[in-house]
Design a protein around this motif. Sequence first.
Motif, mmCIF file in Angstrom:
data_model
loop_
_atom_site.group_PDB
_atom_site.id
_atom_site.type_symbol
_atom_site.label_atom_id
_atom_site.label_comp_id
_atom_site.label_asym_id
_atom_site.label_seq_id
_atom_site.Cartn_x
_atom_site.Cartn_y
_atom_site.Cartn_z
ATOM 1 N N LYS A 32 5.834 -6.333 5.061
ATOM 2 C CA LYS A 32 4.854 -5.644 4.239
ATOM 3 C C LYS A 32 4.295 -6.630 3.225
ATOM 4 C CE LYS A 32 7.189 -1.205 4.555
ATOM 5 N NZ LYS A 32 7.847 -0.126 3.826
ATOM 6 N N VAL A 33 3.018 -6.474 2.940
ATOM 7 C CA VAL A 33 2.366 -7.302 1.937
ATOM 8 C C VAL A 33 1.872 -6.390 0.832
ATOM 9 C CG1 VAL A 33 0.434 -8.841 1.468
ATOM 10 C CG2 VAL A 33 1.654 -9.011 3.628
ATOM 11 N N GLN A 34 2.188 -6.751 -0.393
ATOM 12 C CA GLN A 34 1.722 -5.985 -1.535
ATOM 13 C C GLN A 34 0.973 -6.937 -2.455
ATOM 14 O OE1 GLN A 34 5.142 -4.161 -3.309
ATOM 15 N NE2 GLN A 34 5.307 -2.601 -1.726
ATOM 16 N N ILE A 35 -0.264 -6.600 -2.755
ATOM 17 C CA ILE A 35 -1.081 -7.420 -3.636
ATOM 18 C C ILE A 35 -1.220 -6.679 -4.961
ATOM 19 C CG2 ILE A 35 -3.333 -8.498 -3.950
ATOM 20 C CD1 ILE A 35 -3.550 -8.577 -0.887
ATOM 21 N N SER A 36 -0.861 -7.351 -6.025
ATOM 22 C CA SER A 36 -0.891 -6.716 -7.340
ATOM 23 C C SER A 36 -2.329 -6.509 -7.802
ATOM 24 C CB SER A 36 -0.144 -7.575 -8.358
ATOM 25 O OG SER A 36 -0.859 -8.777 -8.585
ATOM 26 N N GLU A 37 -2.478 -5.630 -8.766
ATOM 27 C CA GLU A 37 -3.804 -5.364 -9.329
ATOM 28 C C GLU A 37 -4.362 -6.614 -10.000
ATOM 29 O OE1 GLU A 37 -5.727 -2.679 -8.961
ATOM 30 O OE2 GLU A 37 -4.169 -1.930 -7.622
ATOM 31 N N ALA A 38 -3.487 -7.385 -10.646
ATOM 32 C CA ALA A 38 -3.933 -8.617 -11.305
ATOM 33 C C ALA A 38 -4.485 -9.601 -10.281
ATOM 34 C CB ALA A 38 -2.782 -9.248 -12.074
ATOM 35 N N ALA A 39 -3.826 -9.712 -9.133
ATOM 36 C CA ALA A 39 -4.304 -10.619 -8.089
ATOM 37 C C ALA A 39 -5.631 -10.141 -7.517
ATOM 38 C CB ALA A 39 -3.259 -10.738 -6.976
ATOM 39 N N LYS A 40 -5.790 -8.832 -7.399
ATOM 40 C CA LYS A 40 -7.059 -8.288 -6.897
ATOM 41 C C LYS A 40 -8.200 -8.603 -7.861
ATOM 42 C CE LYS A 40 -4.975 -4.516 -4.272
ATOM 43 N NZ LYS A 40 -4.758 -3.072 -4.180
#
Length: 85
Positions: A32-40
């Motif tokens: 699973k890959v989770q991208i944080s809001e900060a990275a977005k």
Amino acid sequence: MKINPAHSIQQYRKLQETQQKVDQNKINQSDKVQISEAAKKMAEGSEISPERQERVNEVKQQIENGTYKVNHQEVARKLYEFWDL
């Protein structure tokens, strides 16, 4: 000494069942890959300005033509400034 072959078979079957359960758990798991809001937000803000893109294109063209000259003293000065904390 009495040898009981049924006992050995039962142990073997238990081992096989345990191994099958472990294998089944591995099959059910997935990456699973989770991208944080900060990275977005960082990805959204990484658009290149038209002026910057124009300069990049100029440098690419100079490199392709073989006319790009590196100012070694300027590179050294900037590296020194960067590492001189």
